[in-house]
Design an enzyme around this catalytic site. Structure first.
Site, short mmCIF file in Angstrom:
data_model
loop_
_atom_site.label_atom_id
_atom_site.label_comp_id
_atom_site.label_asym_id
_atom_site.label_seq_id
_atom_site.Cartn_x
_atom_site.Cartn_y
_atom_site.Cartn_z
N CYS A 86 -15.33 -6.41 3.75
CA CYS A 86 -13.99 -6.24 3.18
C CYS A 86 -12.96 -7.15 3.83
O CYS A 86 -11.85 -7.29 3.31
CB CYS A 86 -13.54 -4.79 3.32
SG CYS A 86 -14.80 -3.57 2.91
N LYS A 331 -5.17 1.49 -1.59
CA LYS A 331 -5.18 2.78 -2.27
C LYS A 331 -4.65 2.69 -3.69
O LYS A 331 -5.21 3.29 -4.62
CB LYS A 331 -4.36 3.80 -1.46
CG LYS A 331 -4.22 5.15 -2.12
CD LYS A 331 -5.57 5.83 -2.29
CE LYS A 331 -5.53 6.97 -3.29
NZ LYS A 331 -5.49 6.56 -4.68
N HIS A 335 -8.91 -2.65 -4.44
CA HIS A 335 -9.71 -3.23 -3.37
C HIS A 335 -10.88 -4.04 -3.93
O HIS A 335 -12.03 -3.60 -3.87
CB HIS A 335 -10.21 -2.11 -2.46
CG HIS A 335 -10.99 -2.56 -1.27
ND1 HIS A 335 -10.83 -3.80 -0.67
CD2 HIS A 335 -11.97 -1.95 -0.54
CE1 HIS A 335 -11.65 -3.92 0.35
NE2 HIS A 335 -12.37 -2.82 0.44
#
Length: 392
Positions: A86, A331, A335
């Site tokens: 990530c 959030k 993502h």
């Protein structure tokens, strides 16, 4: 060593786009980036490129960097794919800064992309899981949410952090994301909604977890030798820090912090000669609500154990003392794994350029971005500083 400057940044929308490909999403981000450069920039002026992606779904496992840079017209430009889960494009930005600071390049593109919405939920869980420790976490059935749930449980037990405080992270970030036209979940939610959502991995519920996303983002880093050709209002890369740690959560001494984040932050503050008190906003890695609370502590926004109280106080809200995740964060904004770190830099560029619209922070001078790979196997922190305001 030459200074490095951020002169442009842009992204695609984040969400589910069945009509798009990873190449077309990257083109959208690249075009938005070049258009954001105040004095303009042509593709032929770019010396090098770094592109972050996990390679979700196996579309182009090899040479995926050149596959997208060639598509946008960077023929012959050296391109390196960066994979750090990530944190892939956060590290791509770091590589771009290093290339400029070393004197090897004057104009460098850093970016990332991912397409995640065209797979089954089981396949998505698999690709998310490969960022954890393979033998003892992923193959034993532990999910990404399950790993962060362990971290949440440990923090709640040690510091009396509450589910309500986790939910306040979601409420804040959705309020910001509702003001961001690029956000995947661009709607507000109430505290009651954020507390009563279905459980995903105890104690985390649906509103405590970020979505999986399609998207791309890019940033342009240039040297002090050429920065005046691109802008009269330079944004300096004041500090950069990175850290790595054990990939498996079970291999660490503590579950209530991310040592890689703390190391990265301390290095970035040291390079910049700044402290957290000097920041005007921050974009932190909130793949789960607990991740944002851990970031508050790892980045020294507050003392250990005080993150829940900090979010509850309103200090990290858009009108607070240190707004965090003005973009909506992972959030609400979304993502897309390989694009997330560069997307954070997009928000920093917009805030420092005064182009963040309804979510604009008042007269910001400095901002921080924080990007984490997996459950903390890697982390990278950048501090950006508005040069004209500092010099005035």
């Amino acid at each position: 060593m030459t200074d490095a400057f951020l002169v442009g940044a842009g992204q695609s929308g984040y969400g589910a786009f069945p009509e798009e490909s990873y190449r077309s999403l990257f083109r959208t981000a690249f075009d938005a980036t070049t258009e954001s450069v105040p004095k303009g920039l042509m593709a032929s002026e770019i010396d090098e490129a770094f592109v972050g992606t996990l390679g979700v779904g196996g579309r182009q496992l090899g040479l995926s960097g050149p596959a997208v840079t060639e598509h946008v017209g960077l023929d012959g430009v050296p391109c390196t794919r960066v994979e750090n889960a990530c944190a892939a494009s956060g590290f791509a930005v770091r590589q771009a800064v290093q290339a400029v600071k070393s004197g090897m390049a004057d104009v460098v593109l850093a970016g990332g992309f991912e397409v995640m919405s065209d797979m089954s939920s089981d396949a998505t869980k698999y690709w998310l899981g490969v960022s954890g420790e393979t033998e003892w976490e992923r193959l034993s059935g532990t999910t990404f949410a399950g790993v962060y749930a362990q971290m949440a449980s440990a923090h709640m037990e040690r510091y009396d952090t509450t589910r309500k405080q986790l939910s306040r992270v979601a409420v804040k970030n959705h309020a910001n994301g509702a003001k961001n036209p690029h956000a995947q979940l661009g709607f507000e939610c109430s505290l009651d909604e954020a507390q009563s959502a279905p459980t995903v991995a105890e104690p985390l519920n649906l509103y405590h977890c970020c979505p999986t996303s399609d998207g791309a983002a890019c940033a342009l880093i240039v040297s002090e030798d050429v920065v005046d050709e691109y802008t009269d209002d330079p944004i300096r890369v004041a500090g950069v820090g990175a850290g790595s740690d054990s990939v498996g959560l079970f291999q660490r001494d503590s579950y209530v912090g991310v040592p890689a984040s703390e190391r990265a932050a301390e290095a970035a503050y040291d390079m910049a000669g700044l402290t957290p008190e000097d920041l005007d906003f921050a974009e932190v890695h909130d793949c789960f609500a607990i991740a944002e609370l851990l970031a508050y502590e790892d980045l020294h926004f507050c003392e250990k154990g005080e993150a829940g109280a900090l979010v509850e106080s309103g200090a990290t809200a858009l009108d607070g003392d240190l707004p965090v995740n003005t973009s909506g964060g992972l959030k609400s904004k979304g993502h897309p794994i390989g694009a997330t770190g560069a997307g954070q830099v997009v928000e920093a560029f917009k805030q420092l350029s005064g182009e963040a619209g309804e979510r604009q922070v008042e007269n910001p001078v400095r901002g921080l971005t924080h990007n984490v790979g997996g459950s903390g196997g890697a982390a990278v922190v950048h501090i950006f500083e508005k040069e004209t305001a500092v010099s005035a």
